[in-house]
Scaffold this active site. Structure first.
Site, PDB file in Angstrom:
ATOM      1  N   GLU A 126      43.509  43.442  80.041  1.00  0.00           N
ATOM      2  CA  GLU A 126      42.420  43.393  80.624  1.00  0.00           C
ATOM      3  C   GLU A 126      42.370  42.812  82.333  1.00  0.00           C
ATOM      4  O   GLU A 126      41.350  42.756  82.978  1.00  0.00           O
ATOM      5  CB  GLU A 126      41.464  42.456  79.975  1.00  0.00           C
TER       6      GLU A 126
ATOM      7  N   LYS B  72      31.019  39.597  90.521  1.00  0.00           N
ATOM      8  CA  LYS B  72      30.074  40.150  91.716  1.00  0.00           C
ATOM      9  C   LYS B  72      29.996  41.570  92.007  1.00  0.00           C
ATOM     10  O   LYS B  72      28.736  41.961  92.216  1.00  0.00           O
ATOM     11  CB  LYS B  72      31.141  39.498  93.133  1.00  0.00           C
TER      12      LYS B  72
ATOM     13  N   ASP C 295      23.430  37.273  95.175  1.00  0.00           N
ATOM     14  CA  ASP C 295      23.074  36.872  93.910  1.00  0.00           C
ATOM     15  C   ASP C 295      21.530  36.195  93.697  1.00  0.00           C
ATOM     16  O   ASP C 295      21.091  36.760  92.534  1.00  0.00           O
ATOM     17  CB  ASP C 295      23.967  35.526  93.670  1.00  0.00           C
TER      18      ASP C 295
ATOM     19  N   GLY D 161      43.805  32.733  73.955  1.00  0.00           N
ATOM     20  CA  GLY D 161      43.225  31.357  73.665  1.00  0.00           C
ATOM     21  C   GLY D 161      44.397  30.477  74.022  1.00  0.00           C
ATOM     22  O   GLY D 161      45.485  30.776  73.964  1.00  0.00           O
TER      23      GLY D 161
ATOM     24  N   CYS E 109      46.953  38.838  72.632  1.00  0.00           N
ATOM     25  CA  CYS E 109      47.558  37.558  72.931  1.00  0.00           C
ATOM     26  C   CYS E 109      47.289  36.469  71.520  1.00  0.00           C
ATOM     27  O   CYS E 109      47.643  36.827  70.573  1.00  0.00           O
ATOM     28  CB  CYS E 109      47.166  36.820  73.916  1.00  0.00           C
ATOM     29  N   TYR E 110      46.613  35.322  71.759  1.00  0.00           N
ATOM     30  CA  TYR E 110      46.362  34.567  70.744  1.00  0.00           C
ATOM     31  C   TYR E 110      45.693  35.533  69.474  1.00  0.00           C
ATOM     32  O   TYR E 110      45.992  35.137  68.240  1.00  0.00           O
ATOM     33  CB  TYR E 110      45.171  33.396  70.836  1.00  0.00           C
TER      34      TYR E 110
ATOM     35  N   HIS F 280      48.281  41.355  78.247  1.00  0.00           N
ATOM     36  CA  HIS F 280      46.672  41.282  78.731  1.00  0.00           C
ATOM     37  C   HIS F 280      46.384  42.468  79.210  1.00  0.00           C
ATOM     38  O   HIS F 280      46.605  42.639  80.679  1.00  0.00           O
ATOM     39  CB  HIS F 280      46.380  40.051  79.540  1.00  0.00           C
TER      40      HIS F 280
END
Ligand code: XMP
Length: 526
Positions: free
Chosen positions: A180, A382, A236, A61, A88-89, A178
């Site tokens: 991710e 996507k 989409d 964050g 992280c945060y 991170h």
């Protein structure tokens, strides 16, 4: 217990502190075949227990944990016995709430690629080396771990900063980097180690289970309601339409507006595909209206605006007509996907309150129509939407289609858009597409198309002189459209395309190939 319920039985809850990467955590967890949901960090321990996740992730964050109004966790959450991973945060918050110390980094912030050194063998790093490359993005550091915690890794450079820690029992982990983001090459492996090895989750969830979950959500949300969707033929809106149709059947009316600005044969193709899917489209022929509005417009931004406005007018008129014919409509379904959603930043606004980048065609529509806005794909990336499309039985010609701009061929006719120019472009583009397909490259290139230029060029035609349009061909490789490299197409392909275009379209006297990457060029010419 059904497989879906059983699979959701081991799901992960991600508490979002407003990081731009939170959705990437969700995506990574789903890729590891564990279901997950994202929720605000204000949930109480009781609420979390009632929801019943098997593990918790605390996202990063933008705030600092020592700010007086920084978002915090209900301290009881640490007592639930759930495996917990702070990123992280999230890690700094754990450190601070459990009695450690967080401070502003005495030197500069750590941002970008960094190396960490793993100082203690741990299941989190199973199968990895002692040194790992990671992505860092933080200004605060943990100066002291909470009592009972052990350091697992430090950043390799100077100053040595804590990069990972866990508590004595292995229930609570924190990583400063991170895992991710794809800049952490073994990040997915670390998350797998945590989900499987540490949380003991089996990974029984499959992307196709998402169909059932989304359909159920839509069924609940649209109970007894009638809805409308604008279908463009792109992936989409098609996925959103088919998904919603599964949920509410013919209470969904899919509308296809023929703007006259699509590629050759496209309106017929879209109509055919949807018919085969048992979802006949209501087609509105608005070609004349669009061309009328585009008369004399040459500025690219004004073109986009003109198209957006015309689309809204046409669609609104059609919605009113439908209401007169069949009774009131309640909702507008849109195929907005996560990349269309802009994080407005700040922990307080990150939970469901993100601003939406206006869809080029339909921005402003829900307000105008006074309908409830439903966006079933809002949390998906996507590639997940494509996967969902496949699971729904949508054909490859829709699911694997390269991106196509909302304003259509209008941004590929440089200068004024006229029916004649669009026709020429459609023909040239169709020839280029045929030749790319003949070379077997249509799946190998991210995006390719023709552009009609307003310049005229002299040519030799038999014994006479020609003076005609210039067509530019463009083909690019890209990951997400943000950057792109021009594709080194085989000369034979370019030769055939050029020769066919100038022979079959006497109005075109010259063909050029665009050898500009992005940056500095954009992918489209306008
Ligand atoms: P640019 O030209 O900005 O394009 O490099 C990046 C990607 O976005 C597509 N694009 C659009 N898509 N409405 C859209 O829906 C638009 O106005 C628009 N302009 C560009 C483009 O085709 C490329 O894939």
């Amino acid at each position: 217990m059904g497989r879906e319920a059983e699979a959701k039985g081991e799901w992960v809850l991600i508490l979002d502190f407003g990081s731009q990467y939170t959705r990437l955590i969700a995506k990574a967890v789903r890729e590891l075949e564990v279901y997950c949901e994202v929720a605000p960090p204000t949930l109480s321990a009781r609420e979390v227990r009632e929801r019943g996740p098997r593990a918790l992730v605390l996202s990063g964050g933008p705030r600092s944990v020592y700010e007086p109004d920084a978002p915090r966790l209900d301290p009881q959450l640490y007592e639930l016995g759930l495996p917990l991973l702070g990123i992280c945060y999230g890690m700094q918050l754990i450190a601070q709430q459990l009695g450690g110390r967080v401070e502003r980094s005495p030197r500069q912030a750590e941002y970008g690629v960094a190396d960490i050194e793993i100082v203690r063998a741990d299941p989190l790093f199973a199968g990895l080396s002692r040194k790992e490359r990671v992505w860092m993005s933080h200004g605060d550091v943990i100066a002291e771990v909470p009592p009972g915690f052990v350091p697992l890794a430090y950043s390799a450079g100077e100053p040595r900063r804590l990069a990972a820690m866990r508590d004595a029992t292995g229930q609570i982990y924190g990583v400063q980097f991170h895992p991710e983001v794809h800049h952490t090459p073994h990040g997915l492996q670390m998350l797998r180690n945590w989900l499987r090895g540490i949380c003991g989750l089996r990974g029984r969830w499959r992307p196709q289970d998402l169909v059932g979950q989304k359909v159920q959500e839509l069924r609940d949300r649209l109970r007894g309601k009638r809805a409308l969707i604008a279908v463009s033929g792109g992936v989409d809106s098609s996925v959103a339409a088919v998904l919603t149709h599964r949920a509410i059947g013919d209470r969904l009316v899919p509308v296809f507006v023929d703007t006259g600005l699509l590629r050759k044969g496209e309106p017929e193709r879209v109509r055919r595909v949807f018919e085969r899917l048992g979802l006949p489209l209501r087609v509105v022929d608005a070609r004349r209206e669009f061309f009328e509005r585009l008369k004399g417009v040459t500025d690219p931004e004004r073109k986009r605006k003109a198209i957006g406005e015309t689309f809204i007018r046409v669609f609104e008129r059609e919605a009113r007509r439908l209401e007169r014919e069949r009774g009131p409509l309640d909702a507008l379904v849109q195929g907005t996907i996560y990349s269309d959603v802009i994080e407005s930043g700040g922990a307080g606004t990150a939970h469901g309150a993100e601003r939406i980048k206006s869809h080029h065609n339909v921005g402003g529509l829900p307000e105008r129509l006074g309908f409830e806005l439903v966006e079933p794909l809002r949390d998906l990336f996507k590639d997940e939407v494509r996967r969902l499309g496949r699971a729904l039985g949508l054909p490859a010609e829709i699911v694997d289609e390269p991106p196509f701009p909302g304003p259509g061929l209008a941004v590929r006719v440089v200068g004024e858009v006229t029916p004649e120019r669009v026709r020429l472009l459609q023909e040239a583009d169709a020839i280029f597409r045929e030749e790319v397909a003949r070379a077997g490259l249509q799946r190998a290139i991210w995006q390719y198309f023709a552009v009609l230029l307003p310049v005229r060029s002299v040519a030799v035609r038999g014994d006479g002189r020609g003076y005609g349009y210039v067509v530019a061909l463009r083909a690019v490789h890209s990951r997400d459209g943000m950057t792109a490299d021009w594709v080194k197409l085989p000369y034979e392909l370019l030769e055939r395309a050029s020769s066919r275009i100038t022979n079959e379209l006497p109005e075109v006297t010259r063909v050029v190939y665009d050898v500009t990457s992005k940056p500095p060029g954009t992918i489209e010419w306008e």
